[in-house]
Motif scaffolding. Structure first.
Motif, short mmCIF file in Angstrom:
data_model
loop_
_atom_site.label_atom_id
_atom_site.label_comp_id
_atom_site.label_asym_id
_atom_site.label_seq_id
_atom_site.Cartn_x
_atom_site.Cartn_y
_atom_site.Cartn_z
N GLY A 268 0.92 -1.31 0.01
CA GLY A 268 -0.16 0.09 0.16
C GLY A 268 1.03 1.28 0.03
N ARG A 269 2.00 1.18 -0.19
CA ARG A 269 3.06 2.37 -0.11
C ARG A 269 2.67 3.03 -1.57
NH1 ARG A 269 8.87 -0.23 0.61
NH2 ARG A 269 7.64 -1.78 -0.57
N SER A 270 3.07 4.57 -1.51
CA SER A 270 2.90 5.28 -2.75
C SER A 270 3.84 4.94 -3.73
CB SER A 270 2.94 6.74 -2.22
OG SER A 270 4.22 6.87 -1.67
N GLY A 271 5.14 4.49 -3.40
CA GLY A 271 6.21 3.84 -4.55
C GLY A 271 7.01 5.19 -4.83
N TRP A 272 8.13 5.01 -5.59
CA TRP A 272 9.10 6.24 -6.08
C TRP A 272 8.34 7.14 -7.13
CZ3 TRP A 272 14.21 3.28 -7.49
CH2 TRP A 272 14.66 2.57 -6.21
N ILE A 273 7.07 6.51 -8.01
CA ILE A 273 6.70 7.76 -8.97
C ILE A 273 5.24 7.41 -8.94
CG2 ILE A 273 6.96 8.03 -11.16
CD1 ILE A 273 9.21 6.12 -11.58
N PRO A 274 4.82 8.23 -7.62
CA PRO A 274 3.01 8.28 -7.54
C PRO A 274 2.62 9.45 -8.31
CG PRO A 274 4.24 9.17 -5.60
CD PRO A 274 5.26 8.75 -6.68
N ASP A 275 1.36 9.41 -8.57
CA ASP A 275 0.80 10.66 -9.29
C ASP A 275 1.08 11.89 -8.57
OD1 ASP A 275 -0.26 8.85 -11.12
OD2 ASP A 275 -2.32 8.86 -10.20
N ASN A 276 1.20 11.90 -7.43
CA ASN A 276 1.87 13.15 -6.61
C ASN A 276 3.14 12.95 -6.46
OD1 ASN A 276 2.31 15.38 -5.29
ND2 ASN A 276 1.17 14.60 -3.34
N LEU A 277 4.29 13.54 -7.24
CA LEU A 277 5.46 13.26 -7.13
C LEU A 277 6.32 13.82 -6.00
CD1 LEU A 277 6.68 13.97 -10.80
CD2 LEU A 277 6.43 11.71 -9.68
N ASN A 278 5.54 14.62 -5.24
CA ASN A 278 5.87 15.16 -3.92
C ASN A 278 5.96 14.01 -2.74
OD1 ASN A 278 6.42 17.71 -5.10
ND2 ASN A 278 4.45 18.60 -4.32
N GLU A 279 5.21 13.17 -2.99
CA GLU A 279 5.05 12.00 -2.17
C GLU A 279 6.26 11.02 -2.55
OE1 GLU A 279 1.19 10.85 -2.05
OE2 GLU A 279 0.41 12.31 -0.70
N GLY A 280 6.66 11.09 -3.74
CA GLY A 280 7.36 10.09 -4.17
C GLY A 280 8.93 9.96 -3.81
N HIS A 281 9.74 9.32 -4.95
CA HIS A 281 11.25 9.27 -4.74
C HIS A 281 11.80 9.26 -6.20
CE1 HIS A 281 12.88 10.09 -0.75
NE2 HIS A 281 12.12 9.33 -0.35
N LEU A 282 11.50 10.07 -7.10
CA LEU A 282 11.87 10.41 -8.52
C LEU A 282 13.55 10.19 -8.38
CD1 LEU A 282 11.04 10.18 -11.19
CD2 LEU A 282 10.88 12.44 -11.30
N ASP A 283 14.16 10.82 -7.28
CA ASP A 283 15.57 10.98 -7.21
C ASP A 283 16.22 9.45 -7.15
OD1 ASP A 283 14.27 10.74 -4.83
OD2 ASP A 283 15.97 11.83 -3.55
N TYR A 284 15.43 8.65 -6.45
CA TYR A 284 16.09 7.31 -6.67
C TYR A 284 15.99 6.75 -7.73
CZ TYR A 284 15.40 7.43 -1.38
OH TYR A 284 15.46 7.70 0.07
N PHE A 285 14.86 6.74 -8.53
CA PHE A 285 14.80 6.30 -9.85
C PHE A 285 15.83 6.73 -10.74
CE2 PHE A 285 13.14 6.95 -14.44
CZ PHE A 285 13.01 5.58 -14.46
N PHE A 286 16.25 7.97 -10.90
CA PHE A 286 17.27 8.62 -11.63
C PHE A 286 18.77 8.00 -10.98
CE2 PHE A 286 14.61 12.52 -12.32
CZ PHE A 286 13.98 12.15 -13.43
N SER A 287 18.89 7.95 -9.98
CA SER A 287 20.25 7.38 -9.29
C SER A 287 20.24 5.96 -9.86
CB SER A 287 20.16 7.62 -7.73
OG SER A 287 20.02 8.72 -7.47
N LEU A 288 19.09 5.24 -9.98
CA LEU A 288 19.15 3.70 -10.36
C LEU A 288 19.39 3.79 -11.82
CD1 LEU A 288 18.61 0.87 -10.18
CD2 LEU A 288 16.10 1.24 -10.80
N ILE A 289 19.09 4.72 -12.68
CA ILE A 289 19.38 4.69 -14.26
C ILE A 289 21.09 5.19 -14.23
CG2 ILE A 289 19.20 5.66 -16.43
CD1 ILE A 289 16.89 3.94 -15.47
N ALA A 290 21.50 6.15 -13.52
CA ALA A 290 22.85 6.70 -13.17
C ALA A 290 23.82 5.42 -13.10
CB ALA A 290 23.07 7.87 -12.39
#
Length: 584
Positions: free
Chosen positions: A537-559
């Protein structure tokens, strides 16, 4: 010109090579006749091809750059769904080049393949424009906070047009770059040097079209109407077709040499059939046609190489074949040139595979970078910057770097390396892979800072933009653009130069296929990340509200994946010692 005259003239070309008045690479005019150098090809023919590419790319990017915005604001899709649809469509656009390449190399030739698929492309553009203009085809607008779903017919109309564009764009893409390069004679050292510059300016034209799309057309779509925003690219696609046909009389054409896929299969089958046959100690005993002509139409002979020698069994003449004098079945006996074609493809595969992650980085330009921009402050004074317009800095970077690379870095590097083009293709690709890793690192740092501001301003649970300027995205776009100049253009050069004559469209398609694979890889990573991070039930790294997510983790993964991929590429590049086999 009758067959006897043509044979005599082609024999003269073989004797004169690059010193004669005719081209020495087997190119012909639109009617199939050998042609004079000074009247055809070169930059005067490329002007029409580059104009075609510029207009066609303007049309393509006029759709792709803001597509995620259309899907989220007009079709009311969620962030993950929209990003997945965009990357899947982009992947398809770079998968369909295999269709165009096989048709061009096998049957139609590059010219008629471009003409046919351009028509399909235009049909798709018109359909997409109608889907955003005609009231019955347009998705319903939101009423307050209520956003009705589009009907099935509206979805079908929109995605039919979108995937017709994918088929058309993919069909012509591997042919345009190789058709342009065909305008320069490989046997002429002056024209051969110009060919390296062609790829640079070809990519420059791509990004000129992308620049217009990322500024003017994106602004029209966001501030005027989507119907008009799609109609303008459609009209430019019409101009692209017109520009292409104008130059027909001065183009140089390479004859299609039959299906390259069939030839590869023939080598494999012949090799399996002769698995137990002993290889001769002298490679000159392997089967090859006598004389200068190749068994493959439109292709010059290739010298035998000492790599992957087990495949040479396909060219071993067995006692049975000698006894019955049966040398005409390519499923049992292949020429050395045919075997060398397969060897070239096998040698190029590791370089191809290590280019996929770069394309996954590039895919973020029109997906996650765009969604990141939507939650940044888009105001510069009273002007509101469309998030898709920030990708213009990727284009500006390319437009700046292409002339700098071609006019400054190449002459400078040439002094130290002694190479005609300054850097080798593999060195060029490696530099771009390093720059792409820096780009994803920059994106992760921007997102980390954005989330810190969202937390300090108590905006975590509010689906709003944070007070951080969208201009902070410029470095990541600029680094991706610099990476393109090195890796993407280096790929075009590498796959064209290393390919056999009759496989150039197919090998150009392989270069484009990395873009498709990268887009699919990005979609796969998004799917896996979403599945794992939303468990419980977590919002995840990339929820519809990005303020609640961690898009930085996603970008770090790709890096991180980009850095590991760079290490693998360096290993593969060091092992890639043999360039294209010497031509007889």
């Amino acid at each position: 010109m009758d067959d006897e005259e043509r044979s005599l003239l082609e024999g003269l070309l073989s004797e004169n090579g690059s010193n004669g008045p005719y081209t020495g690479d087997g190119s012909v005019d639109i009617n199939g006749n050998p042609i004079l150098k000074h009247r055809t090809g070169n930059w005067k023919a490329c002007a029409f091809i580059l104009g075609t590419e510029c207009c066609e790319r303007l049309a393509y990017y006029g759709i792709s750059k803001n597509l995620v915005t259309y899907l989220t604001t007009r079709l009311h899709e969620g962030n993950v769904t929209a990003a997945r649809n965009v990357t899947t469509w982009q992947g398809t656009c770079y998968l369909t080049p295999l269709i165009g390449a096989v048709l061009a190399d096998s049957y139609w030739g590059k010219y008629w393949t471009i003409a046919t698929f351009s028509t399909l492309y235009l049909i798709g553009m018109v359909t997409l424009t109608l889907s955003a203009s005609v009231p019955a085809f347009k998705p319903p607008a939101c009423v307050g906070f209520v956003c009705p779903e589009a009907s099935s017919a509206q979805y079908v109309m929109f995605f039919f047009g979108l995937y017709m564009i994918a088929l058309g764009a993919g069909g012509i893409k591997p042919c345009v770059s190789s058709f342009g390069a065909d305008q320069f004679d490989d046997t002429d050292p002056v024209e051969r040097t110009k060919k390296g510059s062609f790829f640079n300016w070809f990519y420059f034209c791509i990004n000129t079209g992308a620049f217009v799309s990322g500024t003017f057309i994106v602004w029209v779509q966001d501030n005027c109407s989507w119907g008009l925003g799609f109609a303008i690219p459609t009209s430019f696609m019409g101009l692209a077709i017109g520009s292409f046909f104008i130059g027909s009389k001065i183009y140089r054409f390479q004859k299609p040499g039959g299906s390259p896929i069939v030839r590869v299969c023939q080598v494999v089958v012949a090799f399996v059939r002769k698995w137990n046959i002993q290889l001769p100690h002298d490679s000159s005993l392997l089967y090859e046609l006598s004389g200068k002509a190749s068994a493959i139409e439109g292709s010059r002979k290739l010298e035998h190489t000492a790599e992957l020698i087990f495949l040479d069994k396909a060219a071993v003449v067995s006692n049975l074949e000698v006894k019955h004098e049966n040398f005409s079945d390519p499923w049992r006996l292949c020429t050395v040139t045919q075997v060398e074609e397969l060897k070239i493809l096998v040698r190029m595969f590791p370089i191809w595979a290590t280019s996929i992650v770069f394309s996954a980085v590039y895919a973020q330009n029109s997906s996650m970078f765009l969604e990141q921009g939507m939650v940044l402050d888009k105001h510069i004074g009273s002007f509101n910057i469309p998030p898709a317009s920030l990708s213009t800095f990727d284009v500006i970077s390319v437009i700046i770097w292409v002339p700098v690379y071609d006019r400054v870095l190449v002459p400078l590097a040439r002094r130290f390396t002694g190479k005609e083009r300054g850097f080798s293709e593999l060195q060029r690709i490696g530099i771009g892979l390093f720059l792409s890793t820096l780009a994803m690192t920059a994106a992760a740092l921007v997102e980390t800072k954005r989330l810190e501001i969202a937390k300090s301003e108590d905006l975590i649970h509010q689906k709003v933009a944070v007070p951080m300027s969208i201009l902070w995205q410029i470095p990541q776009y600029f680094l991706v653009g610099a990476g393109e100049v090195f890796t993407a253009i280096g790929q075009l050069e590498f796959f064209y130069d290393q390919s056999p004559d009759a496989m150039r469209s197919l090998c150009s398609a392989f270069a484009l296929l990395t873009v498709s694979a990268g887009s699919y890889l990005s979609s796969l990573i998004l799917t896996i990340v979403t599945s794992i991070t939303t468990q419980g039930g977590r919002s995840g790294w990339i929820p519809d509200n990005l303020n609640e997510g961690h898009l930085d983790y996603f970008f770090s993964l790709i890096a991180g994946l980009s850095f590991l991929n760079l290490l693998v590429f360096v290993y593969c590049a060091r092992r890639y010692k043999c360039k294209r086999a010497s031509l007889r």
